[in-house]
Scaffold this motif. Structure first.
Motif, PDB file in Angstrom:
ATOM      1  N   GLU A 152       4.383  -8.837 -12.968  1.00  0.00           N
ATOM      2  CA  GLU A 152       4.322  -8.121 -11.750  1.00  0.00           C
ATOM      3  C   GLU A 152       5.794  -7.561 -11.471  1.00  0.00           C
ATOM      4  O   GLU A 152       5.644  -6.364 -10.761  1.00  0.00           O
ATOM      5  N   PHE A 153       6.549  -8.277 -11.482  1.00  0.00           N
ATOM      6  CA  PHE A 153       7.873  -7.645 -11.295  1.00  0.00           C
ATOM      7  C   PHE A 153       8.129  -6.350 -12.027  1.00  0.00           C
ATOM      8  O   PHE A 153       8.774  -5.420 -11.432  1.00  0.00           O
ATOM      9  N   LYS A 154       7.797  -6.310 -13.341  1.00  0.00           N
ATOM     10  CA  LYS A 154       8.252  -5.063 -14.203  1.00  0.00           C
ATOM     11  C   LYS A 154       7.262  -3.864 -13.383  1.00  0.00           C
ATOM     12  O   LYS A 154       7.665  -2.682 -13.264  1.00  0.00           O
ATOM     13  N   GLN A 155       5.940  -4.092 -12.974  1.00  0.00           N
ATOM     14  CA  GLN A 155       5.206  -3.190 -12.211  1.00  0.00           C
ATOM     15  C   GLN A 155       5.898  -2.713 -11.017  1.00  0.00           C
ATOM     16  O   GLN A 155       6.081  -1.425 -10.865  1.00  0.00           O
ATOM     17  N   ILE A 156       6.529  -3.449 -10.246  1.00  0.00           N
ATOM     18  CA  ILE A 156       7.031  -3.063  -9.200  1.00  0.00           C
ATOM     19  C   ILE A 156       8.418  -2.245  -9.238  1.00  0.00           C
ATOM     20  O   ILE A 156       8.744  -1.576  -8.792  1.00  0.00           O
ATOM     21  N   ALA A 157       8.977  -2.656 -10.576  1.00  0.00           N
ATOM     22  CA  ALA A 157      10.149  -1.989 -10.719  1.00  0.00           C
ATOM     23  C   ALA A 157      10.078  -0.555 -11.199  1.00  0.00           C
ATOM     24  O   ALA A 157      10.712   0.329 -10.964  1.00  0.00           O
ATOM     25  N   ILE A 158       8.941  -0.352 -11.831  1.00  0.00           N
ATOM     26  CA  ILE A 158       8.486   0.803 -12.434  1.00  0.00           C
ATOM     27  C   ILE A 158       7.949   1.859 -11.243  1.00  0.00           C
ATOM     28  O   ILE A 158       8.581   2.879 -11.141  1.00  0.00           O
ATOM     29  N   ASN A 159       7.081   1.239 -10.515  1.00  0.00           N
ATOM     30  CA  ASN A 159       6.162   1.932  -9.286  1.00  0.00           C
ATOM     31  C   ASN A 159       7.117   2.186  -8.373  1.00  0.00           C
ATOM     32  O   ASN A 159       6.747   3.296  -7.534  1.00  0.00           O
ATOM     33  N   THR A 189      -6.717  -3.423  -3.307  1.00  0.00           N
ATOM     34  CA  THR A 189      -7.111  -3.382  -4.610  1.00  0.00           C
ATOM     35  C   THR A 189      -6.945  -4.881  -5.333  1.00  0.00           C
ATOM     36  O   THR A 189      -5.936  -5.166  -6.160  1.00  0.00           O
ATOM     37  N   PRO A 190      -8.024  -5.703  -4.856  1.00  0.00           N
ATOM     38  CA  PRO A 190      -7.988  -7.035  -5.617  1.00  0.00           C
ATOM     39  C   PRO A 190      -8.283  -6.872  -7.186  1.00  0.00           C
ATOM     40  O   PRO A 190      -8.941  -5.949  -7.625  1.00  0.00           O
ATOM     41  N   TYR A 191      -7.748  -7.736  -8.031  1.00  0.00           N
ATOM     42  CA  TYR A 191      -7.629  -7.897  -9.160  1.00  0.00           C
ATOM     43  C   TYR A 191      -6.576  -6.647  -9.902  1.00  0.00           C
ATOM     44  O   TYR A 191      -6.514  -6.528 -11.193  1.00  0.00           O
ATOM     45  N   GLU A 192      -6.310  -5.931  -8.904  1.00  0.00           N
ATOM     46  CA  GLU A 192      -4.865  -4.980  -9.255  1.00  0.00           C
ATOM     47  C   GLU A 192      -4.124  -5.234  -8.107  1.00  0.00           C
ATOM     48  O   GLU A 192      -3.589  -4.391  -7.436  1.00  0.00           O
ATOM     49  N   THR A 193      -3.754  -6.597  -7.621  1.00  0.00           N
ATOM     50  CA  THR A 193      -3.356  -6.934  -6.411  1.00  0.00           C
ATOM     51  C   THR A 193      -1.929  -6.304  -5.998  1.00  0.00           C
ATOM     52  O   THR A 193      -1.745  -5.966  -4.745  1.00  0.00           O
ATOM     53  N   VAL A 194      -1.202  -6.062  -7.033  1.00  0.00           N
ATOM     54  CA  VAL A 194       0.206  -5.533  -6.758  1.00  0.00           C
ATOM     55  C   VAL A 194       0.138  -4.060  -7.043  1.00  0.00           C
ATOM     56  O   VAL A 194       0.859  -3.260  -6.347  1.00  0.00           O
ATOM     57  N   TYR A 195      -0.820  -3.521  -7.686  1.00  0.00           N
ATOM     58  CA  TYR A 195      -0.876  -2.140  -8.222  1.00  0.00           C
ATOM     59  C   TYR A 195      -1.059  -1.243  -6.841  1.00  0.00           C
ATOM     60  O   TYR A 195      -0.275  -0.162  -6.642  1.00  0.00           O
ATOM     61  N   GLY A 196      -2.262  -1.278  -6.165  1.00  0.00           N
ATOM     62  CA  GLY A 196      -2.617  -0.818  -5.103  1.00  0.00           C
ATOM     63  C   GLY A 196      -1.362  -0.819  -4.001  1.00  0.00           C
ATOM     64  O   GLY A 196      -1.058   0.469  -3.648  1.00  0.00           O
ATOM     65  N   PRO A 197      -0.893  -1.783  -3.604  1.00  0.00           N
ATOM     66  CA  PRO A 197       0.408  -1.664  -2.674  1.00  0.00           C
ATOM     67  C   PRO A 197       1.533  -0.863  -3.026  1.00  0.00           C
ATOM     68  O   PRO A 197       2.251  -0.168  -2.233  1.00  0.00           O
ATOM     69  N   SER A 198       1.733  -0.963  -4.652  1.00  0.00           N
ATOM     70  CA  SER A 198       2.917  -0.310  -5.076  1.00  0.00           C
ATOM     71  C   SER A 198       2.468   1.361  -4.843  1.00  0.00           C
ATOM     72  O   SER A 198       3.464   2.151  -4.517  1.00  0.00           O
ATOM     73  N   LYS A 199       1.356   1.764  -5.244  1.00  0.00           N
ATOM     74  CA  LYS A 199       1.039   3.131  -4.961  1.00  0.00           C
ATOM     75  C   LYS A 199       0.785   3.501  -3.357  1.00  0.00           C
ATOM     76  O   LYS A 199       1.186   4.540  -3.154  1.00  0.00           O
ATOM     77  N   ALA A 200       0.649   2.566  -2.718  1.00  0.00           N
ATOM     78  CA  ALA A 200       0.532   2.884  -1.098  1.00  0.00           C
ATOM     79  C   ALA A 200       2.287   3.123  -0.781  1.00  0.00           C
ATOM     80  O   ALA A 200       2.149   3.813  -0.169  1.00  0.00           O
ATOM     81  N   PHE A 201       3.043   2.461  -1.387  1.00  0.00           N
ATOM     82  CA  PHE A 201       4.411   2.929  -1.011  1.00  0.00           C
ATOM     83  C   PHE A 201       4.564   4.094  -1.549  1.00  0.00           C
ATOM     84  O   PHE A 201       5.533   5.051  -0.914  1.00  0.00           O
ATOM     85  N   GLY A 202       4.243   4.461  -2.745  1.00  0.00           N
ATOM     86  CA  GLY A 202       4.448   6.107  -3.214  1.00  0.00           C
ATOM     87  C   GLY A 202       4.024   6.999  -2.172  1.00  0.00           C
ATOM     88  O   GLY A 202       4.551   7.926  -1.956  1.00  0.00           O
ATOM     89  N   VAL A 218      -5.507   7.040  -5.579  1.00  0.00           N
ATOM     90  CA  VAL A 218      -6.598   6.884  -4.450  1.00  0.00           C
ATOM     91  C   VAL A 218      -6.427   5.529  -3.993  1.00  0.00           C
ATOM     92  O   VAL A 218      -6.836   5.052  -2.927  1.00  0.00           O
ATOM     93  N   SER A 219      -5.988   4.487  -4.964  1.00  0.00           N
ATOM     94  CA  SER A 219      -5.645   3.240  -4.678  1.00  0.00           C
ATOM     95  C   SER A 219      -5.077   2.728  -3.470  1.00  0.00           C
ATOM     96  O   SER A 219      -5.022   1.733  -2.805  1.00  0.00           O
ATOM     97  N   ALA A 220      -4.224   3.851  -3.259  1.00  0.00           N
ATOM     98  CA  ALA A 220      -3.211   3.838  -2.047  1.00  0.00           C
ATOM     99  C   ALA A 220      -4.126   3.652  -0.756  1.00  0.00           C
ATOM    100  O   ALA A 220      -3.261   3.337   0.336  1.00  0.00           O
ATOM    101  N   THR A 221      -5.225   4.112  -0.598  1.00  0.00           N
ATOM    102  CA  THR A 221      -6.081   4.340   0.559  1.00  0.00           C
ATOM    103  C   THR A 221      -6.968   2.829   0.644  1.00  0.00           C
ATOM    104  O   THR A 221      -8.118   3.151   1.737  1.00  0.00           O
ATOM    105  N   ALA A 231      -0.114  -0.023 -14.285  1.00  0.00           N
ATOM    106  CA  ALA A 231      -1.118  -1.205 -13.469  1.00  0.00           C
ATOM    107  C   ALA A 231      -1.276  -2.485 -14.361  1.00  0.00           C
ATOM    108  O   ALA A 231      -1.220  -2.142 -15.426  1.00  0.00           O
ATOM    109  N   ILE A 232      -1.578  -3.497 -13.620  1.00  0.00           N
ATOM    110  CA  ILE A 232      -2.058  -4.619 -14.348  1.00  0.00           C
ATOM    111  C   ILE A 232      -3.233  -5.328 -13.667  1.00  0.00           C
ATOM    112  O   ILE A 232      -3.289  -5.654 -12.725  1.00  0.00           O
ATOM    113  N   GLY A 233      -4.369  -5.282 -14.581  1.00  0.00           N
ATOM    114  CA  GLY A 233      -5.461  -5.849 -14.032  1.00  0.00           C
ATOM    115  C   GLY A 233      -5.402  -7.327 -14.178  1.00  0.00           C
ATOM    116  O   GLY A 233      -4.798  -8.108 -14.763  1.00  0.00           O
TER     117      GLY A 233
END
Length: 261
Positions: free
Chosen positions: A105-112, A147-160, A141-144, A92-94
């Motif tokens: 952000e691209f690295k976060q997407i690449a991993i997640n 996730t502002p201030y983790e704006t890429v993380y939550g969507p990446s986990k929703a994908f998962g 749980v962020s997938a549900t 995650a990146i806060g």
């Protein structure tokens, strides 16, 4: 003549939930392949071996094609069938999206996302050919919720989460099962690594990582489609998220994760 143990692969297992998942497999008499990007993977190997099983470690960068493919090639050198795989690696990146670097952000997407799909492709094709296997995808749980201030993380986990549920249905009747693990905030280095130590969620009491891993492992073994990892409060929050308006969830999350100045 001894019977060979089943074999499990756990990514993102240098520490945190990943290492605890590896230990769960070991405690249930699986040999384990573990992977991580740091030197901590070597210490983790010794911890898993101490539980009386074989543990094979591979250091790899999950954000690159070469890193993921290298891990799979390492597995192939063992010349053994893969019985279970926990696709657990994630970061995650806060911070505010407007301020975070595009490279990060691209690295976060690449991993997640990209790395998860890459390894899942190899694992699924291997297991379907063998008509046997169990796959655990660590979401959040962020997938549900937003996730502002983790704006890429939550969507990446929703994908998962959606990916795991979709793949589960596709693989029905193949002998391969898929389970999603959705942990709440957990007592690992996750928030520290994301730069959120100085935030309300960073300072709050968190779920026990061993218990979260145990819940994920049990759901995997019992062929449950998904499980929320954590205490009753965490599980109830996930239930409430089904009916809470998105704007309300977004505001609440922003308040919890915004780093104090």
């Amino acid at each position: 003549m001894t019977t060979q143990r089943p074999l499990a692969l756990v990514t993102g297992s240098s520490s945190g939930i990943g290492l605890e998942l590896a230990k769960q497999f070991a405690l249930n008499d699986y040999d384990v392949i573990i992977s991580g990007s740091s030197e901590k993977i070597h210490k983790a190997t010794e911890e898993v071996k101490a539980l009386g099983v074989n543990c094979f470690s591979h250091r790899a960068d999950a954000s690159t094609y070469e890193g993921v493919e290298g891990l799979w090639q390492f597995f192939l050198t063992l010349n053994r069938p893969l019985d279970a795989a926990a696709l657990n690696v994630g970061i995650a990146i806060g911070g505010a999206f407007v301020e975070n670097s595009l490279e990060d952000e691209f690295k976060q997407i690449a991993i997640n996302i990209t790395g998860t799909v890459h390894l899942a492709k190899r694992v699924v094709q291997h297991m379907v050919a063998n008509k046997h296997g169990k796959i655990l995808v660590t979401s959040s749980v962020s997938a549900t919720q937003p996730t502002p201030y983790e704006t890429v993380y939550g969507p990446s986990k929703a994908f998962g989460f959606s990916f795991a549920e979709s793949l589960r249905e596709e693989l029905r009747d193949t002998g391969v099962t898929v389970t999603a693990l959705l942990p709440g905030a957990t007592d690992s280095d996750f928030h520290k690594n994301a730069g959120m130590s100085n935030s309300p969620i960073g300072r709050a009491k968190k779920n026990d990582k061993t218990e979260v891993a145990r819940q994920g492992f049990e759901a995997l073994m019992n062929d449950i489609d998904h499980v929320v990892g954590g205490d009753e409060h965490t599980k109830q929050r996930a239930v409430e998220n089904r009916t809470t308006p998105e704007t309300v969830k977004a505001a609440r999350h922003a308040q919890n994760v915004r780093v104090d100045s």
